[in-house]
Design a protein around this motif. Structure first.
Motif, mmCIF file in Angstrom:
data_model
loop_
_atom_site.group_PDB
_atom_site.id
_atom_site.type_symbol
_atom_site.label_atom_id
_atom_site.label_comp_id
_atom_site.label_asym_id
_atom_site.label_seq_id
_atom_site.Cartn_x
_atom_site.Cartn_y
_atom_site.Cartn_z
ATOM 1 N N VAL A 432 0.903 -1.008 0.121
ATOM 2 C CA VAL A 432 -0.233 0.083 0.170
ATOM 3 C C VAL A 432 1.028 1.034 0.201
ATOM 4 C CG1 VAL A 432 -1.518 1.320 1.641
ATOM 5 C CG2 VAL A 432 -2.008 -1.464 1.125
ATOM 6 N N GLU A 433 1.257 1.511 0.711
ATOM 7 C CA GLU A 433 2.747 2.004 0.656
ATOM 8 C C GLU A 433 3.669 3.140 -0.379
ATOM 9 O OE1 GLU A 433 6.736 3.857 3.000
ATOM 10 O OE2 GLU A 433 7.432 1.523 2.692
ATOM 11 N N LYS A 434 3.749 1.740 -1.506
ATOM 12 C CA LYS A 434 4.013 1.101 -3.076
ATOM 13 C C LYS A 434 2.607 2.256 -3.760
ATOM 14 C CE LYS A 434 7.482 0.713 -5.959
ATOM 15 N NZ LYS A 434 8.818 1.759 -5.786
ATOM 16 N N ILE A 435 1.637 2.241 -3.578
ATOM 17 C CA ILE A 435 1.487 2.204 -4.227
ATOM 18 C C ILE A 435 0.301 3.876 -4.000
ATOM 19 C CG2 ILE A 435 -1.478 2.119 -4.593
ATOM 20 C CD1 ILE A 435 -1.426 -1.001 -3.798
ATOM 21 N N ALA A 436 0.657 3.946 -3.025
ATOM 22 C CA ALA A 436 0.235 5.559 -2.116
ATOM 23 C C ALA A 436 1.699 6.671 -2.721
ATOM 24 C CB ALA A 436 0.462 5.794 -1.095
ATOM 25 N N GLU A 437 2.827 6.236 -3.120
ATOM 26 C CA GLU A 437 3.401 6.819 -3.580
ATOM 27 C C GLU A 437 3.105 7.065 -5.074
ATOM 28 O OE1 GLU A 437 7.942 6.214 -4.235
ATOM 29 O OE2 GLU A 437 7.186 5.107 -3.277
ATOM 30 N N MET A 438 2.850 6.082 -5.806
ATOM 31 C CA MET A 438 2.390 5.932 -7.159
ATOM 32 C C MET A 438 1.934 7.228 -7.535
ATOM 33 S SD MET A 438 3.305 2.724 -8.811
ATOM 34 C CE MET A 438 2.238 2.693 -9.648
ATOM 35 N N TRP A 439 0.412 7.407 -6.713
ATOM 36 C CA TRP A 439 -0.707 7.850 -6.419
ATOM 37 C C TRP A 439 -0.688 9.631 -5.871
ATOM 38 C CZ3 TRP A 439 -5.979 6.564 -6.817
ATOM 39 C CH2 TRP A 439 -6.827 6.975 -6.891
ATOM 40 N N SER A 440 1.005 9.620 -5.269
ATOM 41 C CA SER A 440 1.115 11.208 -5.216
ATOM 42 C C SER A 440 2.235 11.285 -6.461
ATOM 43 C CB SER A 440 2.091 10.775 -3.091
ATOM 44 O OG SER A 440 2.812 12.024 -3.797
#
Length: 806
Positions: A432-440
């Motif tokens: 989820v942290e990796k997905i949040a980084e891409m989203w940001s």
């Protein structure tokens, strides 16, 4: 008689008739990774689940088995409509309690259900109820069969069962985690806040005066009303009425607002949530002291009368209708109240009885017990401030660890399922942290380049969905299939985008791992890390608070990367407060033991005064201490002799380390006296003969080996022997050995033979436990070895001698 019993065939036959392997588990259906935990821990997990208590703000487990709700719906805390009901009316008792009369139209029965905000079981334990559905009902409303009417507050708005909390857990070998205890942060301890209940029964006799602790000159108020908090830890106080001159002082208006040392105080903390007042002497309620009590008594009378009349009216209008068992209990209770039938509490009381329920929300404390879902019960050894707990960096911020366990518990208890849970939740959080980084990164695109923003967001969502599908497929293919059909196959891109954003907001991934179906092994874990190499390549380290050489705290990075995942943990019905007792020396029973009292259970005493004895394990542990004679003396002072018990006062008035326990001829064991009382009826008696104890002072003898050929002895020649052997004992042993060596013939001077004898005696003296034991060992010797003659140059007492003397 020989049998042909084949358990394997029987088990295989039973298994063929079961729809799935889950039907063999029972309560094991609540344990994730059931196949990887030992049988004893599976049994223990089932027992511990029954001992879990409700939390104020529980959470849904990140890893579920899928059977949590089924167990919750079958519990007594989940009440559904057993038939189709029509609401007749509500009979109000107070703002927290009323009775709903229901007409069962399918069976033509009159039914009722009490609306209360709690359920109290025993001791401190009970649970809060969610009664929002009942509160919305109005007369003539329909209640379809199967509708949840009342359920535990452990269910969320979607009726998902929640029993514990998800805590960030790491495994570290610390002094505070030795022998399986658990270290918690302050915020984690607050997450375990639970409703604890106090049920207090107050009997007010004719000569008792309740104090005006909560009122004023205009209104005499004995205790808090429903919904009010207890002040200063005192719910109520009772003073015995006096008939002498002192009454002018103790019973004055101002003195009745203050507590005196002789008053009986009822101690507790929290909010009063229910009050019932019963009275067998109504005239007594006219006293000014009972003004508040009369209000609650009349309230109960009005409720009973309204219920009695409403039921009679309905039954008259519906002559063919019958009453359910619950309705009958409430109806006849109200009927007895209306007809002034005396109240009975164990036996009929003369005056007034008040039953008060107080609820207090209390977090866990040091000494309380918590457990995971793998039989991993542990005592909380420390609650540390958040800023002093180990730290880790995730989701762009620094976070504190919630709980610290000892990893050796996994090996000792054979329950590696807990490691599987922390590993999976760790991988899910990192994903989820990796997905949040891409989203940001996608949101940072300039709004003027709309196409670039849309493309970046589309790639983020599709990549996240691909990772999620892979993640679910490896762990639970059924959940992956459901994700593909109901999310990827049905929702629009905007709805899928909202779903990904919701996951980012949660910061975690929720999983269902069905026992006996989704088997998780070390190979599955390796497959997860291989599917997401960026997680494996990005090591996480803890930063631990340590003090440098100047005493200044600093953060130190751990030497190896850590798995920092979450684990679902319950709170148990085992409070440290229940195990604590303080025993006074003033009160003993006929056995000479501390008198047991119920004062703490009656909330009259703040601390239990029931003595807690030393158990077998505690006694054996204490006996292993270096100075175990202190323990022996403590047992003597706590013995059954009343005279010995009185000597305990020396610990309070004198030097606690200067103890001289001397029992004279008058000292007797109270237990022996009781046994003799029973034996006397049979014409028997226990007789003890006193035998003076022979005091033997143990000594250490230092024999020195020397030979005239080599001059005087040196320090290296010193040989220590056991302190239980005396100099005279060694000389007698030498004489006995010479007789055996010369076979009782005339003893001749043989220096070489004497040297052989002396060596044997020295060797035996180093292991002998007494002079007699040394003589026995000498008689068993058949051969002798060469050594020099022996002389004794020093005699030192065992206690007080210097072991380094030469």
């Amino acid at each position: 008689m020989a049998t042909n019993l084949n358990l394997t065939e029987i088990a295989n036959e039973i298994e063929k008739n079961l729809p799935s392997g889950e039907f063999t588990l029972g309560k094991g259906l609540l344990q994730p990774f059931n196949e990887s935990n030992s049988g004893s821990r599976k049994i223990m997990q089932g027992i511990q689940k029954e001992q879990s208590i409700q939390l104020l703000k529980p959470e849904t487990p990140l890893i579920m088995t899928g059977y949590e709700n089924q167990f919750g719906y079958l519990s007594s805390g989940f009440v559904t409509a057993e038939s189709d009901y029509v609401v007749i009316t509500k009979i109000i008792k107070n703002k927290n309690k009323y009775c709903v009369l229901l007409h069962d139209i399918n069976n033509n029965q009159l039914h009722c259900i009490m609306r209360v905000g709690y359920v109290y079981h025993t001791e401190y334990y009970g649970y809060d109820l969610n009664t929002s559905y009942l509160d919305k009902l109005r007369p003539q409303n329909m209640i379809p069969k199967g509708t949840p009417m009342i359920y535990s507050a452990s269910f969320d708005d979607e009726l998902n069962k929640q029993d514990g909390v998800n805590l960030t857990t790491v495994y570290m070998n610390l002094g505070r985690t030795t022998e399986d205890p658990i270290v918690l942060s302050e915020s984690a301890a607050k997450k375990f806040t639970s409703p604890l209940y106090h049920s207090i029964s107050i009997i007010i006799n004719d000569n008792d005066i309740p104090l005006n602790l909560y009122g004023n000159d205009e209104y005499y108020k004995v205790f808090p009303d429903i919904g009010e908090q207890v002040k200063n830890g005192i719910l109520c106080a009772i003073r015995r009425e006096r008939k002498d001159d002192e009454a002018l002082y103790s019973q004055s208006k101002e003195r009745l607002k203050e507590i005196m040392i002789s008053d009986v105080r009822y101690i507790c903390n929290g909010e009063v949530i229910d009050i019932d007042v019963y009275c067998n002497n109504v005239e007594k309620l006219n006293d000014i002291y009972n003004t508040q009590l009369e209000v609650y008594y009349r309230e109960n009378m009005d409720y009973s009368l309204n219920l009695y009349n409403a039921v009679n009216k309905f039954m008259k209008d519906h002559p063919n209708c019958t009453m359910t068992y619950d309705m009958q209990k409430e109806y006849y209770k109200a009927k007895d109240t209306v007809n002034d039938v005396p109240y009975i509490k164990e036996k009929a009381f003369n005056n007034i009885c008040c039953d008060i329920i107080v609820r207090d929300y209390i977090p866990v404390n040091v000494g309380d017990k918590i457990t995971d879902r793998y039989g991993g019960k542990g005592v909380i050894s420390a609650i540390i401030k958040d800023e002093k707990m180990p730290m880790y960096f995730r989701h762009g911020t620094w976070n504190y660890v919630d709980a610290i366990y000892n990893q050796c518990t996994v090996i000792n208890r054979e329950n590696p399922g807990q490691l599987n849970e922390t590993e999976i939740t760790y991988i899910g959080s990192k994903l989820v942290e990796k997905i949040a980084e891409m989203w940001s990164n996608a949101e940072k695109m300039d709004d003027s380049f709309t196409n670039n923003y849309n493309n970046a967001m589309y790639q983020t969502v599709t990549q996240a969905e691909e990772w999620l599908y892979t993640y679910y497929s490896i762990i639970n293919p059924d959940q992956a299939k459901d994700f593909h059909e109901n999310v990827l196959g049905r929702l629009s891109f905007e709805e899928r985008q909202d779903a990904i954003w919701s996951i980012i907001q949660d910061g975690e991934l929720y999983l269902v791992i069905t026992p006996m179906r989704n088997i998780f092994t070390i190979d599955t874990l390796r497959q997860l890390y291989n599917a997401f190499p960026f997680i494996r390549d990005e090591d996480d380290y803890l930063y631990v608070h340590q003090k440098d050489s100047n005493g200044v705290p600093r953060l130190v990075k751990t030497r190896r990367p850590m798995v920092i995942g979450k684990k679902y943990i319950y709170r148990l019905k085992q409070l440290a407060e229940e195990k604590f007792s303080a025993v006074s020396l003033a009160s003993t029973n006929i056995k000479g033991e501390n008198t047991k009292t119920k004062a703490n259970k009656l909330h009259i005493s703040a601390i239990s005064k029931t003595p807690v004895r030393f158990g077998n394990m505690e006694a054996s542990e204490l006996m292993q201490l270096k100075y175990c004679q202190y323990t022996i003396e403590a047992f003597m002072m706590l013995s059954t002799s009343p005279i010995a018990r009185r000597l305990m006062r020396n610990l309070l008035t004198g030097d606690p380390f200067d103890r001289n326990i001397t029992l004279d001829g008058k000292s007797k064991s109270r237990n022996v006296e009781i046994v003799n009382a029973y034996l006397k009826a049979m014409g028997l008696r226990l007789v003890f003969k006193r035998k003076p104890k022979k005091i033997i002072t143990p000594i250490t003898i230092y024999p020195v080996c020397y030979s005239p050929l080599y001059g005087e002895p040196t320090n290296k020649d010193v040989v220590k022997v056991t302190p239980f052997v005396t100099e005279e004992g060694i000389k007698k042993a030498i004489k006995t050995a010479r007789k055996i060596y010369y076979k009782d013939k005339e003893i001749k001077k043989d220096i070489e033979a004497d040297e052989h004898i002396n060596e044997v005696i020295l060797n035996l003296a180093q292991t002998a436990m007494s002079d007699k034991d040394l003589q026995t060992k000498v008689k068993e010797v058949n051969t002798f070895n060469k050594l020099h003659n022996v002389v004794f140059i020093d005699v030192v007492e065992l206690y007080g001698g210097d072991n380094n003397d030469n």
